[in-house]
Write an enzyme that holds these catalytic residues in place. Structure first.
Site, PDB file in Angstrom:
ATOM      1  N   ASN A 102       0.831  -1.210   0.000  1.00 25.10           N
ATOM      2  CA  ASN A 102       0.000   0.000   0.000  1.00 25.10           C
ATOM      3  C   ASN A 102       0.861   1.253   0.000  1.00 25.10           C
ATOM      4  O   ASN A 102       1.902   1.303   0.646  1.00 25.10           O
ATOM      5  CB  ASN A 102      -0.930  -0.012   1.208  1.00 25.10           C
ATOM      6  CG  ASN A 102      -1.864  -1.211   1.171  1.00 25.10           C
ATOM      7  OD1 ASN A 102      -2.010  -1.858   0.135  1.00 25.10           O
ATOM      8  ND2 ASN A 102      -2.472  -1.515   2.306  1.00 25.10           N
ATOM      9  N   HIS A 119       6.048  -0.612  -2.362  1.00 32.34           N
ATOM     10  CA  HIS A 119       5.682   0.062  -3.618  1.00 32.34           C
ATOM     11  C   HIS A 119       5.689   1.583  -3.484  1.00 32.34           C
ATOM     12  O   HIS A 119       5.128   2.299  -4.312  1.00 32.34           O
ATOM     13  CB  HIS A 119       4.305  -0.425  -4.097  1.00 32.34           C
ATOM     14  CG  HIS A 119       4.318  -1.854  -4.526  1.00 32.34           C
ATOM     15  ND1 HIS A 119       3.169  -2.590  -4.698  1.00 32.34           N
ATOM     16  CD2 HIS A 119       5.336  -2.695  -4.799  1.00 32.34           C
ATOM     17  CE1 HIS A 119       3.496  -3.826  -5.067  1.00 32.34           C
ATOM     18  NE2 HIS A 119       4.794  -3.915  -5.121  1.00 32.34           N
ATOM     19  N   CYS A 127      11.967  13.479  -8.620  1.00 31.41           N
ATOM     20  CA  CYS A 127      12.165  14.209  -9.883  1.00 31.41           C
ATOM     21  C   CYS A 127      12.164  13.162 -10.995  1.00 31.41           C
ATOM     22  O   CYS A 127      12.999  12.247 -10.982  1.00 31.41           O
ATOM     23  CB  CYS A 127      13.495  14.959  -9.842  1.00 31.41           C
ATOM     24  SG  CYS A 127      14.096  15.454 -11.465  1.00 31.41           S
ATOM     25  N   CYS A 144      10.431  20.242 -10.501  1.00 28.22           N
ATOM     26  CA  CYS A 144      11.742  20.178  -9.842  1.00 28.22           C
ATOM     27  C   CYS A 144      12.465  21.481 -10.167  1.00 28.22           C
ATOM     28  O   CYS A 144      12.694  21.798 -11.333  1.00 28.22           O
ATOM     29  CB  CYS A 144      12.541  18.988 -10.366  1.00 28.22           C
ATOM     30  SG  CYS A 144      14.265  18.997  -9.821  1.00 28.22           S
ATOM     31  N   CYS A 147      16.093  21.050 -12.113  1.00 26.01           N
ATOM     32  CA  CYS A 147      16.218  20.791 -13.559  1.00 26.01           C
ATOM     33  C   CYS A 147      14.985  21.251 -14.345  1.00 26.01           C
ATOM     34  O   CYS A 147      14.953  21.105 -15.572  1.00 26.01           O
ATOM     35  CB  CYS A 147      16.444  19.299 -13.784  1.00 26.01           C
ATOM     36  SG  CYS A 147      14.977  18.311 -13.450  1.00 26.01           S
ATOM     37  N   THR A 185      -4.641  -8.978   0.180  1.00 24.88           N
ATOM     38  CA  THR A 185      -3.994  -8.844  -1.115  1.00 24.88           C
ATOM     39  C   THR A 185      -4.416  -9.974  -2.045  1.00 24.88           C
ATOM     40  O   THR A 185      -4.594 -11.109  -1.596  1.00 24.88           O
ATOM     41  CB  THR A 185      -2.453  -8.798  -1.011  1.00 24.88           C
ATOM     42  OG1 THR A 185      -1.911  -8.659  -2.314  1.00 24.88           O
ATOM     43  CG2 THR A 185      -1.896 -10.041  -0.322  1.00 24.88           C
ATOM     44  N   ALA A 228     -10.428  -8.055   7.254  1.00 25.30           N
ATOM     45  CA  ALA A 228      -9.201  -7.933   8.052  1.00 25.30           C
ATOM     46  C   ALA A 228      -9.479  -7.217   9.369  1.00 25.30           C
ATOM     47  O   ALA A 228      -8.922  -7.579  10.411  1.00 25.30           O
ATOM     48  CB  ALA A 228      -8.150  -7.167   7.254  1.00 25.30           C
TER      49      ALA A 228
HETATM   50  C1  BV8 Z   1       8.597  -5.470 -11.908  1.00 27.18           C
HETATM   51  C2  BV8 Z   1       1.820   1.205  -7.045  1.00 27.18           C
HETATM   52  C3  BV8 Z   1      10.449  -6.048 -12.992  1.00 27.18           C
HETATM   53  C4  BV8 Z   1       1.100   2.011  -8.033  1.00 27.18           C
HETATM   54  C5  BV8 Z   1       1.682  -1.115  -7.741  1.00 27.18           C
HETATM   55  C6  BV8 Z   1       3.724 -11.771 -15.608  1.00 27.18           C
HETATM   56  C7  BV8 Z   1       3.988 -12.654 -14.599  1.00 27.18           C
HETATM   57  C8  BV8 Z   1       4.588 -12.183 -13.442  1.00 27.18           C
HETATM   58  C9  BV8 Z   1       4.907 -10.831 -13.266  1.00 27.18           C
HETATM   59  C10 BV8 Z   1       4.628  -9.981 -14.287  1.00 27.18           C
HETATM   60  C11 BV8 Z   1       4.055 -10.428 -15.439  1.00 27.18           C
HETATM   61  N1  BV8 Z   1       3.907  -9.375 -16.245  1.00 27.18           N
HETATM   62  C12 BV8 Z   1       4.347  -8.251 -15.610  1.00 27.18           C
HETATM   63  C13 BV8 Z   1       4.800  -8.628 -14.443  1.00 27.18           C
HETATM   64  C14 BV8 Z   1       5.367  -7.792 -13.472  1.00 27.18           C
HETATM   65  C15 BV8 Z   1       4.323  -6.973 -12.703  1.00 27.18           C
HETATM   66  C16 BV8 Z   1       3.196  -7.829 -12.197  1.00 27.18           C
HETATM   67  O1  BV8 Z   1       3.340  -8.554 -11.250  1.00 27.18           O
HETATM   68  N2  BV8 Z   1       2.027  -7.700 -12.890  1.00 27.18           N
HETATM   69  C17 BV8 Z   1       0.866  -8.524 -12.494  1.00 27.18           C
HETATM   70  C18 BV8 Z   1      -0.398  -7.712 -12.662  1.00 27.18           C
HETATM   71  C19 BV8 Z   1       0.860  -9.786 -13.321  1.00 27.18           C
HETATM   72  N3  BV8 Z   1       5.085  -6.451 -11.616  1.00 27.18           N
HETATM   73  C20 BV8 Z   1       5.713  -5.292 -11.828  1.00 27.18           C
HETATM   74  O2  BV8 Z   1       5.614  -4.592 -12.808  1.00 27.18           O
HETATM   75  C21 BV8 Z   1       6.648  -4.866 -10.705  1.00 27.18           C
HETATM   76  N4  BV8 Z   1       7.912  -4.531 -11.249  1.00 27.18           N
HETATM   77  O3  BV8 Z   1       8.231  -6.620 -12.032  1.00 27.18           O
HETATM   78  O4  BV8 Z   1       9.740  -5.009 -12.381  1.00 27.18           O
HETATM   79  C22 BV8 Z   1      11.412  -5.540 -13.831  1.00 27.18           C
HETATM   80  C23 BV8 Z   1      12.296  -6.474 -14.216  1.00 27.18           C
HETATM   81  C24 BV8 Z   1      13.247  -6.069 -15.069  1.00 27.18           C
HETATM   82  C25 BV8 Z   1      13.290  -4.751 -15.503  1.00 27.18           C
HETATM   83  C26 BV8 Z   1      12.399  -3.836 -15.066  1.00 27.18           C
HETATM   84  C27 BV8 Z   1      11.425  -4.210 -14.214  1.00 27.18           C
HETATM   85  C28 BV8 Z   1       6.105  -3.626  -9.991  1.00 27.18           C
HETATM   86  C29 BV8 Z   1       4.897  -4.014  -9.200  1.00 27.18           C
HETATM   87  C30 BV8 Z   1       4.365  -2.785  -8.436  1.00 27.18           C
HETATM   88  C31 BV8 Z   1       3.397  -2.007  -9.267  1.00 27.18           C
HETATM   89  N5  BV8 Z   1       2.792  -0.964  -8.449  1.00 27.18           N
HETATM   90  N6  BV8 Z   1       1.182  -0.109  -7.007  1.00 27.18           N
HETATM   91  C32 BV8 Z   1      -0.147   2.574  -7.472  1.00 27.18           C
HETATM   92  O5  BV8 Z   1      -0.496   2.289  -6.323  1.00 27.18           O
HETATM   93  O6  BV8 Z   1      -0.759   3.328  -8.232  1.00 27.18           O
HETATM   94  S1  BV8 Z   1       0.948  -2.644  -7.702  1.00 27.18           S
HETATM   95  C33 BV8 Z   1      -0.679  -2.450  -7.065  1.00 27.18           C
HETATM   96  O7  BV8 Z   1      -1.280  -3.709  -7.212  1.00 27.18           O
HETATM   97  C34 BV8 Z   1      -0.727  -2.226  -5.594  1.00 27.18           C
HETATM   98  O8  BV8 Z   1       0.287  -1.461  -5.089  1.00 27.18           O
HETATM   99  C35 BV8 Z   1      -0.623  -3.582  -5.027  1.00 27.18           C
HETATM  100  O9  BV8 Z   1       0.631  -3.773  -4.658  1.00 27.18           O
HETATM  101  C36 BV8 Z   1      -0.823  -4.502  -6.157  1.00 27.18           C
HETATM  102  C37 BV8 Z   1      -1.735  -5.590  -5.766  1.00 27.18           C
HETATM  103  O10 BV8 Z   1      -2.894  -5.124  -5.379  1.00 27.18           O
HETATM  104  P1  BV8 Z   1      -3.524  -5.588  -3.959  1.00 27.18           P
HETATM  105  O11 BV8 Z   1      -2.964  -4.722  -2.915  1.00 27.18           O
HETATM  106  O12 BV8 Z   1      -3.405  -7.051  -3.770  1.00 27.18           O
HETATM  107  O13 BV8 Z   1      -5.002  -5.133  -4.237  1.00 27.18           O
HETATM  108  P2  BV8 Z   1      -6.121  -5.933  -5.046  1.00 27.18           P
HETATM  109  O14 BV8 Z   1      -7.222  -4.972  -5.270  1.00 27.18           O
HETATM  110  O15 BV8 Z   1      -5.541  -6.653  -6.198  1.00 27.18           O
HETATM  111  O16 BV8 Z   1      -6.591  -7.036  -3.992  1.00 27.18           O
HETATM  112  C38 BV8 Z   1      -7.207  -6.617  -2.794  1.00 27.18           C
HETATM  113  C39 BV8 Z   1      -7.615  -7.900  -2.080  1.00 27.18           C
HETATM  114  O17 BV8 Z   1      -8.149  -7.515  -0.805  1.00 27.18           O
HETATM  115  C40 BV8 Z   1      -8.689  -8.699  -2.814  1.00 27.18           C
HETATM  116  O18 BV8 Z   1      -8.259 -10.056  -2.907  1.00 27.18           O
HETATM  117  C41 BV8 Z   1      -9.930  -8.584  -1.904  1.00 27.18           C
HETATM  118  O19 BV8 Z   1     -10.629  -9.803  -1.811  1.00 27.18           O
HETATM  119  C42 BV8 Z   1      -9.305  -8.277  -0.556  1.00 27.18           C
HETATM  120  N7  BV8 Z   1     -10.163  -7.465   0.324  1.00 27.18           N
HETATM  121  C43 BV8 Z   1     -11.011  -6.466  -0.029  1.00 27.18           C
HETATM  122  N8  BV8 Z   1     -11.576  -5.933   1.105  1.00 27.18           N
HETATM  123  C44 BV8 Z   1     -11.055  -6.620   2.168  1.00 27.18           C
HETATM  124  C45 BV8 Z   1     -10.138  -7.593   1.672  1.00 27.18           C
HETATM  125  N9  BV8 Z   1      -9.458  -8.436   2.473  1.00 27.18           N
HETATM  126  C46 BV8 Z   1      -9.676  -8.318   3.823  1.00 27.18           C
HETATM  127  N10 BV8 Z   1     -10.527  -7.390   4.376  1.00 27.18           N
HETATM  128  C47 BV8 Z   1     -11.237  -6.544   3.575  1.00 27.18           C
HETATM  129  N11 BV8 Z   1     -12.067  -5.676   4.127  1.00 27.18           N
END
Ligand code: BV8
Length: 248
Positions: A102, A119, A127, A144, A147, A185, A228
């Site tokens: 988060n 994240h 910048c 910035c 720059c 998550t 949660a």
């Molecule tokens: C990278 C910041 C590498 C931005 C975020 C194919 C296979 C594997 C990986 C990849 C692939 N293709 C691409 C990738 C890589 C990619 C990735 O994993 N994509 C996924 C979609 C397949 N990862 C990346 O790009 C990462 N970087 O890999 O770099 C690299 C290598 C070489 C060279 C260069 C780079 C970067 C990942 C970070 C991206 N940024 N956020 C912003 O916030 O705007 S990710 C974003 O989604 C969030 O930050 C969070 O981290 C992520 C997941 O979301 P969740 O938090 O899990 O939220 P979600 O809504 O999905 O789920 C919520 C859950 O809560 C649900 O299950 C629900 O049931 C539950 N819930 C709801 N209410 C409740 C509850 N549970 C309990 N109580 C409740 N009340």
């Protein structure tokens, strides 16, 4: 809510606990998650249009306005009982580390100190063009002063590497922990979604707490489906409060 007594005993004996959280833990503070079908951010906005470096290059104003809106939402929100239960666990467990995906800052506002924001954080800036030092930022105008380039939120966008030190510390702690929690998550975004596997390889007990089933649900040792803010306080109560009562 009752938990298997064997689990409560293991949690009482645990020396090293790691908890990974996602957007679900902030849902009850009124913040939208990412992937919830109706209410999730991605049901209204396309991640590739808003949460990638290319999106920012194409339209810095659109992306900056979106993050400004989320910044406002997170400032209006208050930590909930789920966030507070993790603060309690940090105080009571011999060793505890909270790793969050988060960017809303609610864990820190709740009082979590042993915290890695994997994240990034909405309330910090960088910048974009030259990564200039932050002491010369015109945050008001998103500029910035060193720059003249655009300021971007200090957040990890898709396709960007996570901060190496944060990721390394999270992986190292997961590999050594006795208990690994995955809370609120969807366990689909990597590398965060791989941490439970590191913990499992180190013979940790893996516990999921989530509203809906995820790819981890059938692989975890325990999976409690629900809110949660209800499950975490009940668990902390049974681990630590009942323990003391028992000791009296
Ligand atoms: C990278 C910041 C590498 C931005 C975020 C194919 C296979 C594997 C990986 C990849 C692939 N293709 C691409 C990738 C890589 C990619 C990735 O994993 N994509 C996924 C979609 C397949 N990862 C990346 O790009 C990462 N970087 O890999 O770099 C690299 C290598 C070489 C060279 C260069 C780079 C970067 C990942 C970070 C991206 N940024 N956020 C912003 O916030 O705007 S990710 C974003 O989604 C969030 O930050 C969070 O981290 C992520 C997941 O979301 P969740 O938090 O899990 O939220 P979600 O809504 O999905 O789920 C919520 C859950 O809560 C649900 O299950 C629900 O049931 C539950 N819930 C709801 N209410 C409740 C509850 N549970 C309990 N109580 C409740 N009340």
């Amino acid at each position: 809510m009752d938990f298997p007594f064997s689990l409560i005993q293991s949690l009482r004996a645990a020396q090293r606990i790691v908890a990974l959280t996602g957007a679900g833990i902030s849902a009850e503070s009124g913040l939208a998650t990412f992937r919830d079908a109706q209410t999730g951010l991605w049901s209204k906005f396309k991640p590739e249009e808003l949460a990638t470096p290319d999106a920012f290059r194409r339209n810095p104003k659109l992306v900056s306005d979106w993050y400004a809106w989320r910044r406002g939402e997170s400032l209006k929100a208050e930590p909930n009982a789920g966030h507070c239960a993790l603060v309690e666990m940090e105080k009571r467990a011999p060793q505890f580390l909270l790793v969050t995906q988060n960017v809303d800052g609610l864990h820190a506002r709740a009082g979590s100190r042993r915290l890695i924001e994997l994240h990034g954080n909405l309330h910090r800036f960088r910048c974009f063009e030259n990564n200039c030092a932050s002491d010369n930022f015109d945050v008001e105008n998103g500029r910035c002063r060193s720059c003249g380039g655009n300021l971007r939120p200090d957040i990890v966008w898709f396709g960007e590497m996570l901060p190496a030190d944060g990721l390394e510390s999270a992986v190292a702690a997961a590999e050594k922990c006795d208990v690994f929690f995955s809370i609120g998550t969807s366990s689909v975004v990597y590398p965060a979604a791989d941490l439970w596997r590191r913990a499992k390889e180190g013979d940790a007990i893996v516990i999921e707490i989530n509203k809906d089933p995820t790819p981890l649900t059938l692989l975890a040792d325990h999976s409690f489906l629900g809110k949660a803010s209800e499950i975490l306080p009940a668990l902390v109560e049974q681990i630590y409060v009942h323990q003391n009562r028992g000791a009296q």
